[in-house]
Write a protein that holds these residues in place. Structure first.
Motif, PDB file in Angstrom:
ATOM      1  N   ASP A  95       8.205  10.495  20.703  1.00  0.00           N
ATOM      2  CA  ASP A  95       8.506  10.369  19.270  1.00  0.00           C
ATOM      3  C   ASP A  95       9.572  11.390  18.862  1.00  0.00           C
ATOM      4  O   ASP A  95      10.499  11.061  18.106  1.00  0.00           O
ATOM      5  CB  ASP A  95       7.236  10.553  18.431  1.00  0.00           C
ATOM      6  N   ASP A  96       9.434  12.625  19.375  1.00  0.00           N
ATOM      7  CA  ASP A  96      10.443  13.655  19.083  1.00  0.00           C
ATOM      8  C   ASP A  96      11.804  13.236  19.634  1.00  0.00           C
ATOM      9  O   ASP A  96      12.839  13.421  18.968  1.00  0.00           O
ATOM     10  CB  ASP A  96      10.036  15.005  19.668  1.00  0.00           C
ATOM     11  N   MET A  97      11.833  12.690  20.836  1.00  0.00           N
ATOM     12  CA  MET A  97      13.097  12.246  21.446  1.00  0.00           C
ATOM     13  C   MET A  97      13.724  11.117  20.630  1.00  0.00           C
ATOM     14  O   MET A  97      14.948  11.089  20.428  1.00  0.00           O
ATOM     15  CB  MET A  97      12.862  11.770  22.887  1.00  0.00           C
ATOM     16  N   ASP A  98      12.871  10.180  20.158  1.00  0.00           N
ATOM     17  CA  ASP A  98      13.392   9.091  19.325  1.00  0.00           C
ATOM     18  C   ASP A  98      13.998   9.648  18.038  1.00  0.00           C
ATOM     19  O   ASP A  98      15.052   9.188  17.577  1.00  0.00           O
ATOM     20  CB  ASP A  98      12.289   8.071  19.012  1.00  0.00           C
ATOM     21  N   GLU A  99      13.337  10.630  17.466  1.00  0.00           N
ATOM     22  CA  GLU A  99      13.851  11.259  16.242  1.00  0.00           C
ATOM     23  C   GLU A  99      15.180  11.962  16.515  1.00  0.00           C
ATOM     24  O   GLU A  99      16.134  11.854  15.741  1.00  0.00           O
ATOM     25  CB  GLU A  99      12.815  12.244  15.694  1.00  0.00           C
ATOM     26  N   ILE A 100      15.240  12.685  17.662  1.00  0.00           N
ATOM     27  CA  ILE A 100      16.467  13.384  18.036  1.00  0.00           C
ATOM     28  C   ILE A 100      17.588  12.364  18.281  1.00  0.00           C
ATOM     29  O   ILE A 100      18.729  12.565  17.859  1.00  0.00           O
ATOM     30  CB  ILE A 100      16.246  14.282  19.264  1.00  0.00           C
ATOM     31  N   LYS A 101      17.271  11.239  18.950  1.00  0.00           N
ATOM     32  CA  LYS A 101      18.272  10.193  19.177  1.00  0.00           C
ATOM     33  C   LYS A 101      18.822   9.668  17.844  1.00  0.00           C
ATOM     34  O   LYS A 101      20.029   9.460  17.689  1.00  0.00           O
ATOM     35  CB  LYS A 101      17.663   9.029  19.959  1.00  0.00           C
ATOM     36  N   GLY A 102      17.897   9.430  16.938  1.00  0.00           N
ATOM     37  CA  GLY A 102      18.308   8.938  15.614  1.00  0.00           C
ATOM     38  C   GLY A 102      19.221   9.929  14.927  1.00  0.00           C
ATOM     39  O   GLY A 102      20.233   9.544  14.315  1.00  0.00           O
ATOM     40  N   LEU A 103      18.902  11.217  14.991  1.00  0.00           N
ATOM     41  CA  LEU A 103      19.732  12.244  14.372  1.00  0.00           C
ATOM     42  C   LEU A 103      21.098  12.328  15.051  1.00  0.00           C
ATOM     43  O   LEU A 103      22.139  12.467  14.378  1.00  0.00           O
ATOM     44  CB  LEU A 103      19.037  13.603  14.408  1.00  0.00           C
ATOM     45  N   LEU A 104      21.102  12.221  16.390  1.00  0.00           N
ATOM     46  CA  LEU A 104      22.376  12.277  17.117  1.00  0.00           C
ATOM     47  C   LEU A 104      23.254  11.060  16.792  1.00  0.00           C
ATOM     48  O   LEU A 104      24.479  11.197  16.622  1.00  0.00           O
ATOM     49  CB  LEU A 104      22.140  12.341  18.615  1.00  0.00           C
ATOM     50  N   ARG A 105      22.674   9.915  16.647  1.00  0.00           N
ATOM     51  CA  ARG A 105      23.427   8.718  16.263  1.00  0.00           C
ATOM     52  C   ARG A 105      24.007   8.889  14.861  1.00  0.00           C
ATOM     53  O   ARG A 105      25.156   8.503  14.601  1.00  0.00           O
ATOM     54  CB  ARG A 105      22.534   7.482  16.316  1.00  0.00           C
ATOM     55  N   ALA A 106      23.196   9.431  13.979  1.00  0.00           N
ATOM     56  CA  ALA A 106      23.663   9.632  12.612  1.00  0.00           C
ATOM     57  C   ALA A 106      24.817  10.624  12.603  1.00  0.00           C
ATOM     58  O   ALA A 106      25.798  10.465  11.855  1.00  0.00           O
ATOM     59  CB  ALA A 106      22.532  10.100  11.729  1.00  0.00           C
ATOM     60  N   LEU A 107      24.700  11.688  13.413  1.00  0.00           N
ATOM     61  CA  LEU A 107      25.770  12.690  13.472  1.00  0.00           C
ATOM     62  C   LEU A 107      27.032  12.118  14.113  1.00  0.00           C
ATOM     63  O   LEU A 107      28.149  12.486  13.739  1.00  0.00           O
ATOM     64  CB  LEU A 107      25.300  13.919  14.260  1.00  0.00           C
ATOM     65  N   SER A 108      26.866  11.244  15.106  1.00  0.00           N
ATOM     66  CA  SER A 108      28.034  10.698  15.782  1.00  0.00           C
ATOM     67  C   SER A 108      28.787   9.700  14.895  1.00  0.00           C
ATOM     68  O   SER A 108      29.982   9.516  15.040  1.00  0.00           O
ATOM     69  CB  SER A 108      27.652  10.030  17.090  1.00  0.00           C
ATOM     70  N   ARG A 109      28.147   9.121  13.921  1.00  0.00           N
ATOM     71  CA  ARG A 109      28.787   8.201  13.003  1.00  0.00           C
ATOM     72  C   ARG A 109      29.597   8.944  11.965  1.00  0.00           C
ATOM     73  O   ARG A 109      30.533   8.422  11.385  1.00  0.00           O
ATOM     74  CB  ARG A 109      27.735   7.326  12.321  1.00  0.00           C
ATOM     75  N   GLU A 110      29.258  10.095  11.706  1.00  0.00           N
ATOM     76  CA  GLU A 110      29.959  10.871  10.661  1.00  0.00           C
ATOM     77  C   GLU A 110      31.219  11.383  11.128  1.00  0.00           C
ATOM     78  O   GLU A 110      32.036  11.429  11.785  1.00  0.00           O
ATOM     79  CB  GLU A 110      29.102  12.041  10.198  1.00  0.00           C
TER      80      GLU A 110
END
Length: 110
Positions: A95-110
């Protein structure tokens, strides 16, 4: 007179089932040896003693086996709890990894 005494001795011996006769006469008339009877009794007693000893040993082994089974069951339950705990931790890490993935995707879009 001696024939009468021998005949009386035989009759009284028969009436008493040979108790008044020496063992040799009993063996000759009744066809058994008192020593063999004693030997058979001793053999039967030793067989009973061995049987009793074996029975006690079997009961002891049963108790020991039951105790070992309880110990093994407890160990298995402990292992199940450990596995359950590890699964829970892995799910939490996932779950933590999924959250981190989501945050990294959000950061990479910016």
């Amino acid at each position: 007179v001696s024939y009468f005494l021998v005949l009386l001795w035989l009759v009284v011996g028969l009436v008493s089932l040979g108790l008044l006769w020496p063992p040799q006469v009993r063996e000759r008339i009744f066809g058994y040896n008192p020593k063999e009877v004693d030997s058979t009794k001793k053999t039967e007693q030793s067989a009973r003693d061995v049987d009793t000893c074996m029975t006690k040993e079997i009961h002891g082994l049963k108790k020991e086996t039951q105790m070992q089974m309880k110990c093994i069951q407890k160990q298995m339950n402990d292992l199940k709890e450990d596995v359950y705990g590890i699964k829970k931790e892995i799910k939490s890490f996932k779950d933590d990894m999924d959250e981190i993935k989501g945050l990294l995707r959000a950061l990479s879009r910016e």
